[in-house]
Design an enzyme around this catalytic site. Structure first.
Site, mmCIF file in Angstrom:
data_model
loop_
_atom_site.group_PDB
_atom_site.id
_atom_site.type_symbol
_atom_site.label_atom_id
_atom_site.label_comp_id
_atom_site.label_asym_id
_atom_site.label_seq_id
_atom_site.Cartn_x
_atom_site.Cartn_y
_atom_site.Cartn_z
ATOM 1 C CG HIS A 308 -2.082 0.933 1.040
ATOM 2 N ND1 HIS A 308 -2.018 2.271 1.354
ATOM 3 C CD2 HIS A 308 -3.319 0.711 0.526
ATOM 4 C CE1 HIS A 308 -3.174 2.820 1.048
ATOM 5 N NE2 HIS A 308 -3.987 1.910 0.544
ATOM 6 C CG ASP A 366 -8.513 -4.450 -2.877
ATOM 7 O OD1 ASP A 366 -9.687 -4.344 -2.520
ATOM 8 O OD2 ASP A 366 -7.885 -3.543 -3.440
HETATM 9 N N1 CMC Z 1 4.502 -7.442 -4.873
HETATM 10 C C1 CMC Z 1 5.853 -7.393 -5.012
HETATM 11 N N2 CMC Z 1 6.591 -6.293 -4.853
HETATM 12 C C2 CMC Z 1 5.945 -5.162 -4.528
HETATM 13 C C3 CMC Z 1 4.558 -5.126 -4.365
HETATM 14 C C4 CMC Z 1 3.837 -6.314 -4.535
HETATM 15 N N3 CMC Z 1 2.483 -6.337 -4.405
HETATM 16 N N4 CMC Z 1 4.155 -3.869 -4.048
HETATM 17 C C5 CMC Z 1 5.292 -3.139 -4.009
HETATM 18 N N5 CMC Z 1 6.356 -3.914 -4.305
HETATM 19 C C6 CMC Z 1 7.778 -3.497 -4.308
HETATM 20 C C7 CMC Z 1 8.085 -2.704 -5.561
HETATM 21 O O1 CMC Z 1 8.578 -3.536 -6.594
HETATM 22 C C8 CMC Z 1 9.124 -1.736 -5.069
HETATM 23 O O2 CMC Z 1 10.359 -2.418 -5.016
HETATM 24 P P1 CMC Z 1 11.753 -1.605 -5.284
HETATM 25 O O3 CMC Z 1 11.839 -0.579 -4.197
HETATM 26 O O4 CMC Z 1 12.803 -2.662 -5.182
HETATM 27 O O5 CMC Z 1 11.620 -1.003 -6.643
HETATM 28 C C9 CMC Z 1 8.705 -1.431 -3.634
HETATM 29 O O6 CMC Z 1 7.944 -2.587 -3.219
HETATM 30 C C10 CMC Z 1 7.831 -0.188 -3.488
HETATM 31 O O7 CMC Z 1 6.766 -0.283 -4.431
HETATM 32 P P2 CMC Z 1 6.090 0.964 -5.151
HETATM 33 O O8 CMC Z 1 5.448 0.523 -6.416
HETATM 34 O O9 CMC Z 1 7.075 2.093 -5.242
HETATM 35 O O10 CMC Z 1 5.000 1.349 -4.083
HETATM 36 P P3 CMC Z 1 3.750 2.249 -4.363
HETATM 37 O O11 CMC Z 1 3.469 2.932 -3.076
HETATM 38 O O12 CMC Z 1 3.966 3.106 -5.567
HETATM 39 O O13 CMC Z 1 2.610 1.198 -4.738
HETATM 40 C C11 CMC Z 1 0.803 -0.309 -4.627
HETATM 41 C C12 CMC Z 1 1.591 0.791 -3.887
HETATM 42 C C13 CMC Z 1 -0.457 -0.650 -3.809
HETATM 43 C C14 CMC Z 1 0.333 0.232 -6.005
HETATM 44 C C15 CMC Z 1 1.705 -1.551 -4.797
HETATM 45 O O14 CMC Z 1 2.087 -2.056 -3.535
HETATM 46 C C16 CMC Z 1 1.037 -2.634 -5.629
HETATM 47 O O15 CMC Z 1 1.120 -2.599 -6.868
HETATM 48 N N6 CMC Z 1 0.341 -3.642 -4.972
HETATM 49 C C17 CMC Z 1 -0.405 -4.637 -5.672
HETATM 50 C C18 CMC Z 1 -1.754 -4.046 -6.106
HETATM 51 C C19 CMC Z 1 -2.730 -3.900 -4.950
HETATM 52 O O16 CMC Z 1 -2.928 -4.809 -4.149
HETATM 53 N N7 CMC Z 1 -3.401 -2.734 -4.898
HETATM 54 C C20 CMC Z 1 -4.455 -2.458 -3.910
HETATM 55 C C21 CMC Z 1 -4.088 -1.393 -2.938
HETATM 56 S S1 CMC Z 1 -5.290 -1.301 -1.580
HETATM 57 C C22 CMC Z 1 -6.779 -0.839 -2.305
HETATM 58 C C23 CMC Z 1 -6.748 0.444 -3.058
HETATM 59 O O17 CMC Z 1 -6.096 1.407 -2.611
HETATM 60 O O18 CMC Z 1 -7.405 0.539 -4.100
#
Ligand code: CMC
Length: 431
Positions: A308, A366
């Site tokens: 998140h 989710d």
């Molecule tokens: N699986 C594997 N690695 C992950 C994941 C994951 N689900 N989420 C983040 N990472 C890693 C990412 O690769 C990055 O690694 P590095 O620093 O080595 O590049 C690090 O963690 C930080 O990730 P980020 O993409 O910079 O984080 P963000 O804050 O931009 O993204 C997120 C948040 C929710 C989009 C992301 O965690 C994600 O894509 N999760 C899966 C989708 C998901 O479950 N979304 C629902 C969120 S809750 C409901 C809502 O808000 O709608």
């Protein structure tokens, strides 16, 4: 807004500029840089808004480190266990918990608006049967602006109120109709003697040949899913609604914009993507393979339902959702379901893996909501529409707050331009 108590100093090329620092009622201080461009000729650079407060708000507060989510000050776990969705809608919209008479009046107003204009049925039949229900919802909710002209004037408080009630009331009807259309069944009209969640379940699962008896435990679980998704501060879809609304667009158009943004798999689409991932994994023995893929920098695969932007210890909504999942699965006698077994094992293995611990990746709301909805009999394509109908009240409350703010101006981010500088046009024969 609070009066500044401190200042921040920015020094560029030896010249210093002072900016006020505002203190919120909770959360980190913010540097007020509204005069930055005017005084320095510079912009800030913050793609994806990781360090930017885009507005002031009194609706929802999140402390990502503590795993705290408050609506108008009330913790989400208390609201999920002691309150119910329509009461939370009232709280979000009007800022305080209703007394008994106010609640009855609000519920009655919402209930009386549950039907959609009969002619709107034709919009549904214009879609292909295999359309995703979110595609239908984006279109049909946007089309409400063409039907409810008496609630599109955003400068009239009465019209804003009617639009808010209409959207909260009609969204379950529209989501259920989108579902019925895609499975080739006739639409089921709302029934005003049922509560909000029971009515939605019945509109989805009843057929003219056989009525649907709503199980109160399932209705309670449905209501809790609505409550847990009701609002979530300035997330992507809410910011989309605010940006759309800042131009003066009508409420139905703004909410359609929010639905479009929510659809993406990184946001509301994650519940569908998560369940599809669990099905693809299939059995617990394949989990290590998928965890390895999620950790591989060269593989775009992510564990859906994990991580998140704001919560960095746990998602408080996930804690309540997990309890609800256990209740529903026990009731339905599906504890041995392979998807659930895979979900439980995946959660265990991921939480024990240093990669997820170091990056502070935990199951989000989710991860569990999909498991419950699947057990209730919803197809995965309906997961995100259910999120959209739940979040409508949050979008509407934030939209209302923004319009009522006398300082509202059109949103207009700037950019760090890295393209070509001015050059002369070359005729095609000379290129
Ligand atoms: N699986 C594997 N690695 C992950 C994941 C994951 N689900 N989420 C983040 N990472 C890693 C990412 O690769 C990055 O690694 P590095 O620093 O080595 O590049 C690090 O963690 C930080 O990730 P980020 O993409 O910079 O984080 P963000 O804050 O931009 O993204 C997120 C948040 C929710 C989009 C992301 O965690 C994600 O894509 N999760 C899966 C989708 C998901 O479950 N979304 C629902 C969120 S809750 C409901 C809502 O808000 O709608």
């Amino acid at each position: 807004m609070s009066e500044p108590t401190k200042t921040a100093t920015l020094t560029v090329d030896g010249q210093s500029y002072e900016f006020p620092v505002l203190s919120p009622s909770a959360g980190p201080d913010v540097i007020d840089i509204r005069k930055l461009y005017g005084t320095t000729g510079m912009f800030t650079y913050d793609p994806s808004f990781t360090s930017t407060a885009s507005c002031d708000s009194t609706i929802t507060y999140i402390d990502g480190e503590k795993g705290e989510l408050l609506h108008r000050g009330y913790p989400i776990d208390q609201l999920a266990s002691k309150s119910h969705y329509l009461e939370v809608c009232y709280l979000l919209l009007y800022g305080a918990l209703p007394d008994a008479a106010q609640l009855e009046d609000f519920e009655s107003r919402v209930t009386k608006h549950t039907m959609v204009h009969e002619q709107m049925h034709r919009f549904f039949t214009g879609f292909r049967r295999d359309a995703h229900p979110m595609a239908i919802m984006v279109g049909v909710v946007g089309a409400m602006s063409a039907f409810y002209h008496d609630s599109t004037d955003i400068n009239d408080p009465w019209q804003r109120e009617v639009a808010s009630i209409r959207l909260i009331a009609k969204m379950p009807t529209i989501a259920a109709m989108a579902y019925k259309y895609t499975i080739g069944q006739p639409f089921v009209y709302p029934r005003n003697d049922l509560d909000y969640a029971s009515n939605f379940l019945r509109m989805c699962f009843a057929v003219p040949a056989e009525d649907y008896q709503v199980n109160p435990i399932l209705a309670r679980a449905m209501d809790r899913i609505f409550t847990l998704h009701a609002d979530h501060e300035q997330n992507a879809s809410t910011s989309t609604v605010r940006l759309a609304s800042s131009s003066g667009a009508n409420p139905f158009a703004c909410i359609a914009a929010g639905i479009a943004c929510l659809w993406g798999p990184a946001h509301g689409g994650a519940n569908q993507a998560c369940l599809e991932m669990l099905k693809e994994i299939g059995t617990p023995d394949r989990i290590p393979e998928f965890i390895a893929r999620a950790k591989d920098k060269n593989d775009p695969f992510r564990l859906m339902g994990f991580g998140h932007r704001v919560y960095k210890n746990f998602d408080p909504r996930a804690t309540v959702m997990k309890e609800s999942a256990d209740e529903v699965l026990e009731l339905l006698g599906v504890e041995d379901n392979p998807i659930l077994a895979t979900a439980k094992e995946l959660e265990k293995q991921a939480l024990a893996d240093p990669y997820f611990a170091e990056k502070k990746l935990f199951p989000n709301v989710d991860f569990y909501s999909g498991v419950i909805l699947e057990a209730m009999g919803f197809p995965t394509s309906m997961f995100t529409p259910i999120f959209a109908l739940s979040r409508t009240v949050g979008w509407i409350s934030q939209w209302k707050e923004q319009i009522e703010d006398p300082g509202m101006r059109i949103g207009r981010p700037r950019q760090l331009y890295v393209g070509e500088t001015a050059r002369d046009y070359v005729d095609v024969e000379n290129r």
